[in-house]
Design an enzyme around this catalytic site. Sequence first.
Site, short mmCIF file in Angstrom:
data_model
loop_
_atom_site.label_atom_id
_atom_site.label_comp_id
_atom_site.label_asym_id
_atom_site.label_seq_id
_atom_site.Cartn_x
_atom_site.Cartn_y
_atom_site.Cartn_z
N SER A 109 -7.72 -4.96 15.82
CA SER A 109 -6.83 -5.59 14.85
C SER A 109 -5.38 -5.13 15.03
CB SER A 109 -7.31 -5.29 13.42
OG SER A 109 -7.46 -3.90 13.24
N HIS A 124 4.71 -42.07 -13.40
CA HIS A 124 4.16 -42.95 -12.35
C HIS A 124 5.23 -43.33 -11.32
CE1 HIS A 124 0.86 -43.57 -15.29
NE2 HIS A 124 1.86 -43.67 -16.16
N SER A 133 19.20 -37.05 13.69
CA SER A 133 18.14 -37.57 14.54
C SER A 133 18.70 -37.65 15.96
CB SER A 133 17.74 -38.97 14.06
OG SER A 133 17.17 -39.70 15.12
N LYS A 184 21.23 -40.97 10.82
CA LYS A 184 20.25 -40.25 10.01
C LYS A 184 20.69 -38.85 9.61
CE LYS A 184 16.25 -41.11 9.45
NZ LYS A 184 15.10 -41.40 10.28
N ASN A 215 18.35 -36.03 8.01
CA ASN A 215 16.97 -35.82 7.55
C ASN A 215 16.84 -34.54 6.74
OD1 ASN A 215 16.10 -38.15 8.89
ND2 ASN A 215 15.82 -37.02 10.81
N GLU A 267 11.22 -31.07 3.71
CA GLU A 267 9.92 -31.53 4.20
C GLU A 267 9.04 -30.35 4.60
OE1 GLU A 267 10.46 -35.37 6.72
OE2 GLU A 267 12.37 -34.33 6.70
N TYR A 298 -18.16 -2.27 2.68
CA TYR A 298 -17.32 -2.80 3.75
C TYR A 298 -18.14 -3.50 4.83
CZ TYR A 298 -13.99 -3.04 7.60
OH TYR A 298 -13.18 -3.50 8.61
N GLN A 328 -11.84 -7.47 8.06
CA GLN A 328 -10.65 -7.34 8.91
C GLN A 328 -9.93 -8.69 9.02
OE1 GLN A 328 -10.57 -4.59 12.34
NE2 GLN A 328 -10.58 -6.45 13.59
N LYS A 334 -6.29 -9.90 6.84
CA LYS A 334 -4.87 -9.61 6.97
C LYS A 334 -4.01 -10.75 7.49
CE LYS A 334 -6.36 -5.02 7.75
NZ LYS A 334 -7.69 -5.65 7.60
N1 ARG Z 1 -9.40 -2.44 11.18
C1 ARG Z 1 -10.31 -2.37 10.09
C2 ARG Z 1 -9.99 -3.45 9.04
O1 ARG Z 1 -8.97 -4.03 9.13
C3 ARG Z 1 -10.20 -1.03 9.44
C4 ARG Z 1 -11.44 -0.59 8.78
C5 ARG Z 1 -12.47 -0.27 9.78
N2 ARG Z 1 -13.62 0.33 9.20
C6 ARG Z 1 -14.79 0.32 9.82
N3 ARG Z 1 -15.76 0.88 9.21
N4 ARG Z 1 -14.94 -0.19 11.01
O2 ARG Z 1 -10.77 -3.75 8.19
#
Ligand code: ARG
Length: 462
Positions: free
Chosen positions: A27, A160, A281, A287, A289, A294, A321, A326, A329
């Site tokens: 990650s 409307h 344009s 034009k 725009n 948008e 977990y 992961q 994010k």
């Molecule tokens: N990179 C992991 C995440 O974003 C961190 C946590 C990893 N924990 C694990 N037990 N592998 O979730």
Amino acid sequence: MTKSANTMWGGRFAAGPDAIMEAINASIGFDQRLAAQDIAGSRAHAAMLAACGIISDTDSEAIGEGLLTVLSEIEAGDFAFSTALEDIHMNVEARLKEVIGEPAGRLHTGRSRNDQVAVDFRLWVRDQCDAADAALAELMRALLGQAEAGAEYVMPGFTHLQVAQPVTWGHHMLAYVEMFARDRSRLADARKRMNFSPLGAAALAGTSFPIDRHMTAKALGFDGPMPNSLDATSDRDFALEFLAASSICAMHMSRLAEELVIWSSAQFRFVKMSDRWSTGSSIMPQKRNPDAAELIRAKIGRIFGANVALMTVMKGLPLTYSKDMQEDKEQVFDAADNLMLALAAMAGMVADMTPQVESLRAAAATGFSTATDLADWLVRELGLPFRDAHHVTGTLVALAESKGCDLPDLSLDEMKSAHTGITQDVFTVLGVDNSVASRTSFGGTAPSEVRKRAADWKEVLG
Ligand code: ARG
């Protein structure tokens, strides 16, 4: 691995399963954005470990200092992130080891990456709530500026998308101020709920080390530690609340953006967008725009998309977990980045646009927009039941329509043909200015009301 099996992995992954595993597992490509939060969490943890006698003061200080060195390397763009080290947590810790040596190994005492990532991400999302709040305040100020300048500009109010009743420009601007104020309060609410620390929940069950979770929570600006370690390591509702509030905010911006697109068209000419927020344009020289509008109109797509994506990732995950998490994010990063961009562009666009007072006014008078005022006058002055007044007004609208004129253009005799009780006084409510000026009920569109509300907001927004 046999040759034939290897071809199953496809071109880019010809290197085999190790490379593919690293690619799907790592990650660091995106969670490096959590570096500052990761280091803040680790510094708080290290200080607490020493305060609780779990590691020595010397080691704790070395860790704290070393982490600052690592942070400055990252901030300077001087850090070689390694995919082999998987994520930001292990990248930072590995570098800390290179910088300070053996004491680095004591940092991870009494915690796990599971509570570590939970705390990093909470801190990051909390910062985003604050940033979005400030950006929303800026956008509200821009709208308020428009409302103050054009409190009495008359424009058509639509239902409307058909002309319904005249309203004021200031009233329309302040409608969005109200919406964005609620968006701020939703973010503030989410922030309040998310402001508890998962740090020290460790892998999932807490730890046998005599840690002080209250201390780390306080050091990181949290209101306290989360009271259940299983929940602390496994929930992502704080991110979902941020995405939900962001989605609603983006939806509000999308509506305003749509209005700006319509209003700036040659058919409406309600508003002139500044060149700074328009594009030409490449083929049609005439034009201009409204591209920024948008794009803002479209941002809800990816922001709400992120909300749906994360909700779907979390759905059905057993406690605690799982690596699925992961995937939280990138969605949140993308949504937050685009929310901030849209807020900034919207604030700039609103501040720079110019309402076209004459077109607004002309459009306000079309479509018998003061018919309700006529009906209300019949009720108020002649004591007609509203249903009868509605009928009389309908007759007069039909008459005006057949003559190709507007209601105020009818003569008193023509008015009387529909109801003998009508007097000259009726004309005082028929113009668009009279119409809006009369709507003084609380929250109504009268310029006098708009000025009061604008003054209230000025007080709030400074
Ligand atoms: N990179 C992991 C995440 O974003 C961190 C946590 C990893 N924990 C694990 N037990 N592998 O979730």
